[in-house]
Enzyme design. Structure first.
Site, short mmCIF file in Angstrom:
data_model
loop_
_atom_site.label_atom_id
_atom_site.label_comp_id
_atom_site.label_asym_id
_atom_site.label_seq_id
_atom_site.Cartn_x
_atom_site.Cartn_y
_atom_site.Cartn_z
CB SER A 145 -1.42 -0.01 1.39
OG SER A 145 -1.66 -1.29 0.84
CE1 TYR A 158 -6.66 1.25 -0.14
CE2 TYR A 158 -4.83 -0.11 -0.92
CZ TYR A 158 -5.59 0.39 0.13
OH TYR A 158 -5.29 0.06 1.43
#
Ligand SMILES: NC(=O)c1ccc[n+]([C@@H]2O[C@H](COP(=O)([O-])OP(=O)(O)OC[C@H]3O[C@@H](n4cnc5c(N)ncnc54)[C@H](O)[C@@H]3O)[C@@H](O)[C@H]2O)c1
Length: 269
Positions: A145, A158
């Protein structure tokens, strides 16, 4: 480009019952790969995912239902998979999100995100890479990401998992850099680092923005993009999938250890 290079090869795509993973499974199937679909969902969702990968052109499709938060379940899945076909392509795409400030992040949520977003990729990679090296061809594509390259508030597990995934991928790229040859395609390990992609994962974040503008979803999306993604456009899952398929081609034998942003300029700032 060798368009049938992937024909008959076996690809495992984790988290491919939904979103980006499903699009990647379809694109690899369209390129002729046998596809091992992994992911959670109702029997109907799983059946629909398998059917859409089949419809895309995959010669064989199977569901491997391991819960990736469980290391023993991953080992069992990789053993079942090896009995079906040697893994040529491994795409670690399963991922989960939970947003809260660090002080309010439940410890169990931290453990779960690290297990699914990071440790699962370690387990699939440690079990798949030796076979790839032995056959002189292998591709690992980890869906990280932009949050593996830069941070945002309220996403501690995350961001930690995605930074970790990029580091893990670089180590594996180095360890397997000399495997195979130009002709066989070699073994490469890369990360793709999307910005906002239109999938169910980000719906809660869109809903939160939309609620601040009288429930207007489009205005919520605009607000989300305005903050960080200069293009003002979300990516589509199919666009991420095209890049993954390209990384799997023989011609990409020397592209390894990279973290490729697909983020509309987010990390250029
Ligand atoms: N959507 C975005 O904007 C975006 C941006 C950057 C990175 N990503 C990354 O892309 C990947 C896919 O996200 P998405 O947006 O397609 O999400 P999604 O929610 O549509 O799909 C997630 C997939 O992971 C699977 N999964 C979740 N927990 C699992 C578990 N314990 N065991 C097995 N499978 C499990 C789900 O069943 C599903 O198939 C994730 O790693 C995510 O972090 C997404």
């Amino acid at each position: 480009m060798s368009d049938r290079f992937l024909a008959g090869r076996c690809a495992l795509v984790t988290g491919s019952t939904s979103g980006i993973g499903l699009a990647i499974a379809r694109s690899l199937g369209a390129a002729g790969a046998r596809v091992a679909v992994n992911g959670l969902g109702t029997p109907e969702q799983i059946a629909a995912a398998l059917e859409s990968v089949r419809q895309a052109g995959a010669p064989e499709v199977r569901h491997f239902g391991a819960d990736l938060s469980d290391a023993a379940a991953i080992e069992a899945m990789m053993a079942d998979l090896a009995a079906w076909a040697p893994v040529d392509v491994l795409v670690n795409c399963a991922g989960v999100q939970h947003t809260a400030p660090i002080a309010e992040m439940p410890a169990a949520t931290w453990e779960k995100l690290i297990a699914i977003n990071l440790s699962a990729a370690f387990h699939t990679m440690r079990l798949a890479l030796p076979g790839m090296a032995a056959q002189g061809y292998g591709r690992v594509v980890n869906i990280a990401s932009v949050h593996g390259l830069v941070a945002s508030v309220n996403k501690s597990p995350y961001v930690a998992s995605k930074f970790g995934l990029i580091g893990l991928s670089k180590v594996a790229a180095l360890e397997y850099a000399a495997a195979g040859s130009r002709a066989s395609g070699g073994v490469t390990v890369n990360c793709v680092c999307p910005g906002w992609v239109e999938t169910p994962l980000i719906e809660p974040q869109i809903a939160a923005r939309a609620s601040a503008v009288h429930g207007d979803r489009e205005a919520g999306v605009r607000e989300l993009l305005r903050e960080k993604q200069p293009s003002g456009r979300m990516s589509l899952p199919e666009e991420i999938a095209d890049l993954v398929v390209w990384l799997c081609r023989r011609e990409a034998h020397n592209l390894s250890g990279a973290a490729l942003p697909v983020d509309g300029g987010w990390t250029a700032q």
